[in-house]
Design a protein around this motif. Structure first.
Motif, PDB file in Angstrom:
ATOM      1  N   ALA A   1       0.847  -1.202   0.000  1.00  0.00           N
ATOM      2  CA  ALA A   1       0.000   0.000   0.000  1.00  0.00           C
ATOM      3  C   ALA A   1       0.883   1.253   0.000  1.00  0.00           C
ATOM      4  O   ALA A   1       1.990   1.256   0.559  1.00  0.00           O
ATOM      5  CB  ALA A   1      -0.914   0.016   1.214  1.00  0.00           C
ATOM      6  N   LYS A   2       0.379   2.305  -0.616  1.00  0.00           N
ATOM      7  CA  LYS A   2       1.131   3.554  -0.719  1.00  0.00           C
ATOM      8  C   LYS A   2       0.580   4.559   0.288  1.00  0.00           C
ATOM      9  O   LYS A   2      -0.629   4.697   0.433  1.00  0.00           O
ATOM     10  CB  LYS A   2       1.008   4.120  -2.140  1.00  0.00           C
ATOM     11  N   LEU A   3       1.492   5.229   0.983  1.00  0.00           N
ATOM     12  CA  LEU A   3       1.100   6.260   1.945  1.00  0.00           C
ATOM     13  C   LEU A   3       1.041   7.611   1.240  1.00  0.00           C
ATOM     14  O   LEU A   3       1.986   7.993   0.539  1.00  0.00           O
ATOM     15  CB  LEU A   3       2.107   6.330   3.097  1.00  0.00           C
ATOM     16  N   PHE A   4      -0.072   8.322   1.437  1.00  0.00           N
ATOM     17  CA  PHE A   4      -0.244   9.638   0.827  1.00  0.00           C
ATOM     18  C   PHE A   4      -0.147  10.710   1.915  1.00  0.00           C
ATOM     19  O   PHE A   4      -0.999  10.759   2.815  1.00  0.00           O
ATOM     20  CB  PHE A   4      -1.610   9.740   0.137  1.00  0.00           C
ATOM     21  N   PRO A   5       0.890  11.547   1.866  1.00  0.00           N
ATOM     22  CA  PRO A   5       0.918  12.673   2.820  1.00  0.00           C
ATOM     23  C   PRO A   5      -0.195  13.662   2.483  1.00  0.00           C
ATOM     24  O   PRO A   5      -0.559  13.842   1.312  1.00  0.00           O
ATOM     25  CB  PRO A   5       2.305  13.281   2.605  1.00  0.00           C
ATOM     26  N   LEU A   6      -0.745  14.290   3.503  1.00  0.00           N
ATOM     27  CA  LEU A   6      -1.892  15.191   3.303  1.00  0.00           C
ATOM     28  C   LEU A   6      -1.644  16.465   4.097  1.00  0.00           C
ATOM     29  O   LEU A   6      -2.192  16.682   5.184  1.00  0.00           O
ATOM     30  CB  LEU A   6      -3.186  14.489   3.766  1.00  0.00           C
ATOM     31  N   ASN A   7      -0.788  17.325   3.523  1.00  0.00           N
ATOM     32  CA  ASN A   7      -0.440  18.573   4.198  1.00  0.00           C
ATOM     33  C   ASN A   7      -0.662  19.800   3.319  1.00  0.00           C
ATOM     34  O   ASN A   7      -0.770  20.911   3.842  1.00  0.00           O
ATOM     35  CB  ASN A   7       1.035  18.542   4.646  1.00  0.00           C
ATOM     36  N   THR A   8      -0.712  19.618   2.001  1.00  0.00           N
ATOM     37  CA  THR A   8      -0.883  20.754   1.098  1.00  0.00           C
ATOM     38  C   THR A   8      -2.019  20.460   0.119  1.00  0.00           C
ATOM     39  O   THR A   8      -2.498  19.328   0.019  1.00  0.00           O
ATOM     40  CB  THR A   8       0.420  21.005   0.301  1.00  0.00           C
ATOM     41  N   GLU A   9      -2.438  21.512  -0.593  1.00  0.00           N
ATOM     42  CA  GLU A   9      -3.498  21.349  -1.589  1.00  0.00           C
ATOM     43  C   GLU A   9      -3.056  20.441  -2.731  1.00  0.00           C
ATOM     44  O   GLU A   9      -3.854  19.671  -3.281  1.00  0.00           O
ATOM     45  CB  GLU A   9      -3.899  22.720  -2.139  1.00  0.00           C
ATOM     46  N   GLN A  10      -1.776  20.542  -3.103  1.00  0.00           N
ATOM     47  CA  GLN A  10      -1.276  19.693  -4.180  1.00  0.00           C
ATOM     48  C   GLN A  10      -1.356  18.212  -3.792  1.00  0.00           C
ATOM     49  O   GLN A  10      -1.742  17.357  -4.595  1.00  0.00           O
ATOM     50  CB  GLN A  10       0.166  20.088  -4.501  1.00  0.00           C
ATOM     51  N   GLU A  11      -1.007  17.882  -2.530  1.00  0.00           N
ATOM     52  CA  GLU A  11      -1.083  16.492  -2.069  1.00  0.00           C
ATOM     53  C   GLU A  11      -2.528  16.009  -1.995  1.00  0.00           C
ATOM     54  O   GLU A  11      -2.811  14.841  -2.289  1.00  0.00           O
ATOM     55  CB  GLU A  11      -0.407  16.368  -0.706  1.00  0.00           C
ATOM     56  N   SER A  12      -3.437  16.902  -1.629  1.00  0.00           N
ATOM     57  CA  SER A  12      -4.850  16.505  -1.613  1.00  0.00           C
ATOM     58  C   SER A  12      -5.358  16.250  -3.040  1.00  0.00           C
ATOM     59  O   SER A  12      -6.181  15.355  -3.258  1.00  0.00           O
ATOM     60  CB  SER A  12      -5.697  17.577  -0.917  1.00  0.00           C
ATOM     61  N   SER A  13      -4.879  17.013  -4.022  1.00  0.00           N
ATOM     62  CA  SER A  13      -5.263  16.767  -5.423  1.00  0.00           C
ATOM     63  C   SER A  13      -4.757  15.408  -5.900  1.00  0.00           C
ATOM     64  O   SER A  13      -5.472  14.667  -6.592  1.00  0.00           O
ATOM     65  CB  SER A  13      -4.707  17.865  -6.326  1.00  0.00           C
ATOM     66  N   LEU A  14      -3.518  15.073  -5.524  1.00  0.00           N
ATOM     67  CA  LEU A  14      -2.978  13.756  -5.892  1.00  0.00           C
ATOM     68  C   LEU A  14      -3.808  12.633  -5.264  1.00  0.00           C
ATOM     69  O   LEU A  14      -4.058  11.599  -5.893  1.00  0.00           O
ATOM     70  CB  LEU A  14      -1.518  13.642  -5.440  1.00  0.00           C
TER      71      LEU A  14
END
Length: 807
Positions: free
Chosen positions: A218-231
């Protein structure tokens, strides 16, 4: 020269063996001398494809499957399909939920719309990407809400803590979700920037190692910026969808809005108008719907209000739109006006085609009655009455009819119920249960009279003593489970009751595996209330084939509809206002009817407390949840299955209960409720079959000890305690723990000693056993109401197995 005569073979003529036709097709007709007809071969087998055609056919099939997956992926969250439903699950108490949701809402050119009700969800509309999402938040501690939302979710978004990942509550939540069936998921880690830069890499490595066990690759998605939320959003919309079998064949709906209209007779019952997007299959108005946690209901009509989450909304005159890219709108005011204006009635229920809510058969008590007896039968009955006539002392003036009902003191004790039999057989812990009941009554009484006061030291000591009493009761249960493991099914022969009376409902079997047992013999009265299929597997196949091939009339997948659900209690609306999810599933034919369900389960490794048969457990089966007291039996391929008194940790067992019919496949979770209201996960598995004819046999083992041993004879004692019992059980075969077999020859004396013959000489330390069998049935304890669980905390009172010592 002419021959004198034809040659005849002599007596030494060689006789060759006839040709053996074998067991292949047509051999029986050929041996009979008849002509074997040519089989009509199917057209596909006659027309053999060459290599190029086979390659083209495989290519076409591969292309069709690929197009089907792409079409499903494109329809989800698009203009024509339902919004992509994402359930946000917080797996740690420190997980930052609000920050994550705020980042997801801050998408460019996206519109955010809040949900109605107290759930706190929101919808995200992005016309530029032609996508729409709906996000609903669930706490890991609210077990029912998490499981209900996971039943209908397209994707689960797990919010992890950047240091620990998940806590014990989140671990329990994950165990339940994996057992129920996990849809597509993603792992997000907000708040990683709070750590010092040097510790971030170490924390990320530690977290990756922690999640490997549960989520490999499984891949971990960091969620700190708008760009990361878009990804993260792009990953959610493009990942392959995982299908849950029990929901793929049934229409289901998560309520976005609800309205309760009381009936004219009572304010407690009325019509519930539930609005939401249809998912799974086409929804037919004539089929029944199941509101998860509340029961089965009928529909009166289906409406089609305007879609509140449309990507191209209709502009109403006089309404000014903001020029900002992102705006937060609350549709609770305008939605009601639009619903009143543009509601279209799609279909109304047809009473002639509508499914009935009848769940049980009403048994006719006169159905099994015989016709009027003949004169011969009447004469036989009169003769038997004369033979059985006895003299009883009765009061003066008593008629013959009244005298027949006067029972002697000795006869009252001989009549016993099945339940009493079972309690005497396997309830070796009656004293412990009685102590448990007394302590629980004291606790209940103490809760009623409790006040706010300063607790002194002596009261604290009393509370501590109560906890110690609970530990002692748990220790007693562990001892009973260990006793059942060491001496399976063995019981002591009672001294006060004759064994032929005590075990009169049991029988001996020559072989448990091969001896016949009629499945229709001596059925309980509860079997007159249930439904049974002539061939369950054939009915299931025909039903599923019909779902796949035929297009049913109704609301198609992706439509926003309002369902009018009849005769719904007001408590359903109250729970929706409190913020709990309202989930509806359409039922397949016959799924409201009661029958005998068999589940194949395995003990959950996180729980080791002993669980006895006929204890009340909580079942989560597919889209249903209910309470029942099950039977446990072995999972074998034979026609008879031995009852297990405890839920074994080392083997898969079959759990049998009375419950509404459900067509497999369906997952099942078994919970046990603690005294404080928490639900512990004790077993997981799947639905095996719906079969009332599955025979569950209870075995009793009477044991005796060799007193005198000869070559193949032995005198056995302590199995019975009077001569009549030995004569009664004489036909039953004996066996020993060391593998000898034998039978009773004759009784010796009047104290239960008996002479037995075996197939070899016994050892002095051997034990002689006699097996007795009886068919058992589950108790009718089905209860569709399941209380809401208290947030789960790991139990510290569970004793490890190594600490339990036998005296």
């Amino acid at each position: 020269m002419a021959a004198a005569g034809a040659h005849r073979p002599g007596p030494l003529k060689q006789q060759n063996k006839a040709h053996k036709g074998g067991k292949h097709s047509g051999s029986s007709q050929r041996r009979a001398g008849g002509r074997v007809p040519v089989k009509a071969q199917p057209r596909r087998r006659l027309r053999d494809l060459n290599r190029v055609d086979r390659r083209h056919q495989a290519l076409q099939l591969r292309r069709q499957r690929k197009e089907a997956v792409l079409a499903e992926k494109r329809s989800l969250g698009s203009r024509d399909g339902p919004p992509h439903l994402v359930v946000v699950v917080l797996l740690h108490s420190r997980a930052a939920a609000q920050d994550s949701l705020r980042l997801l809402q801050s998408q460019d050119s996206a519109t955010v719309r809040a949900d109605e009700g107290g759930a706190g969800g929101f919808a995200l509309l992005c016309p530029r990407l032609k996508q729409r999402w709906r996000f609903v938040t669930a706490q890991a501690g609210d077990l029912h809400a998490v499981l209900d939302l996971a039943k209908v979710a397209d994707s689960l978004l797990f919010i992890l803590d950047p240091v620990d990942g998940w806590d014990s509550e989140g671990e329990h939540c994950l165990s339940c979700l994996f057992a129920q069936g996990l849809p597509s998921y993603a792992l997000a880690v907000p708040g990683g920037t709070d750590l010092p830069p040097k510790k971030r890499i170490d924390a990320r490595k530690k977290l990756s190692k922690c999640i490997e066990k549960r989520f490999p690759e499984a891949k971990l998605f960091p969620l700190n910026t708008e760009q990361e939320s878009s990804l993260l959003l792009r990953h959610l919309s493009s990942q392959k969808q995982r299908h849950l079998a029990f929901r793929a064949r049934r229409a289901h709906l998560l309520a976005r809005a609800a309205e309760f209209v009381p009936s004219q007779d009572s304010d407690l019952v009325g019509t519930l108008k539930v609005s939401g997007f249809v998912r799974g299959q086409t929804l037919n108005v004539n089929s029944l719907v199941h509101i998860v946690g509340h029961g089965d209901f009928q529909l009166s009509q289906v409406d089609a209000p305007p879609d509140p989450l449309s990507l191209n909304p209709r502009v109403v005159k006089g309404q000014k739109r903001s020029q900002q890219d992102m705006e937060v709108q609350d549709d609770s005011g305008n939605g009601a006006v639009e619903m009143e204006e543009d509601v279209k009635v799609l279909m109304k229920a047809d009473p002639s085609k509508q499914e009935s809510l009848q769940s049980e058969v009403v048994p006719d008590p006169m159905e099994g009655e015989q016709t009027w007896p003949t004169e011969e039968e009447l004469q036989e009955a009169e003769d038997s009455l004369k033979a059985n006539r006895r003299v009883v002392k009765v009061p003066k003036g008593t008629s013959k009819y009244q005298a027949a009902w006067i029972v002697d003191d000795g006869e009252e004790g001989s009549e016993k119920d099945d339940d009493e039999d079972d309690d005497m057989d396997d309830d070796l812990m009656e004293e412990a249960v009685s102590q448990e009941g007394e302590s629980s009554e004291e606790e209940e009484g103490g809760e009623e009279e409790s006040e706010t006061m300063t607790v002194s030291e002596c009261l604290r000591d009393e509370q501590y003593d109560e906890k110690m009493e609970e530990d002692e009761q748990m220790l007693e249960r562990y001892k009973q489970e260990r006793m059942d493991e060491m001496f399976p099914d063995e019981v002591d022969t009672p001294r006060d009751v004759p064994a032929r009376v005590r075990f009169q409902k049991y029988r001996g079997l020559k072989s448990f595996r091969t001896s016949p047992w009629d499945p229709k013999e001596n059925l309980p009265r509860d079997y007159a209330r249930i439904f049974q299929f002539q061939d369950f597997s054939r009915t299931r196949k025909n039903l599923f084939r019909q779902i796949e091939k035929e297009e049913t009339e109704g609301a198609s997948v992706g439509w926003y509809v309002t369902l009018h659900v009849c005769n719904v209690p007001v408590s359903v609306m109250e729970s929706f206002k409190e913020g709990k999810p309202l989930v509806l599933f359409s039922l397949l034919p016959h799924e409201q009817k009661m029958s005998v369900l068999n589940f194949l389960v395995r003990r959950h490794p996180g729980n080791s407390e002993p669980v006895r048969a006929k204890e009340e457990l909580i079942f989560h089966c597919g889209f249903r949840r209910f309470r029942a007291s099950p039977l446990f039996s072995q999972h074998t391929s034979a026609d008879k299955h031995k009852l297990e008194r405890f839920l074994r940790p080392d083997a898969a067992l079959v759990v049998t209960v009375y419950a509404p019919i459900t067509f497999p496949p369906a997952s099942v979770l078994l919970f046990k409720q603690r005294s404080n209201g928490m639900h512990d996960l004790i077993a997981t598995g799947s639905l095996l079959s719906v079969d009332p004819d599955r025979i569950v046999i209870k075995r009793l083992v009477l044991s005796g000890h060799p007193f005198k041993i000869f070559t193949k004879m032995a005198v056995v004692r302590y199995m019975f305690f009077n001569r009549e019992d030995v004569m009664w059980f004489k036909p039953v075969e004996l066996r020993t723990k060391w593998g000898r077999r034998g039978h009773i020859k004759e009784p010796l004396g009047t104290h239960g000693h008996m002479k037995c013959h075996f197939d070899g000489q016994l050892k002095s330390q051997d034990t002689v056993l006699l097996n007795l069998y009886k068919r058992v049935f589950p108790k009718w304890t089905y209860d569709p109401h399941v209380p809401e669980p208290v947030p789960w905390v790991r139990s510290e009172s569970a004793l490890p197995e190594q600490e339990v010592e036998m005296e």
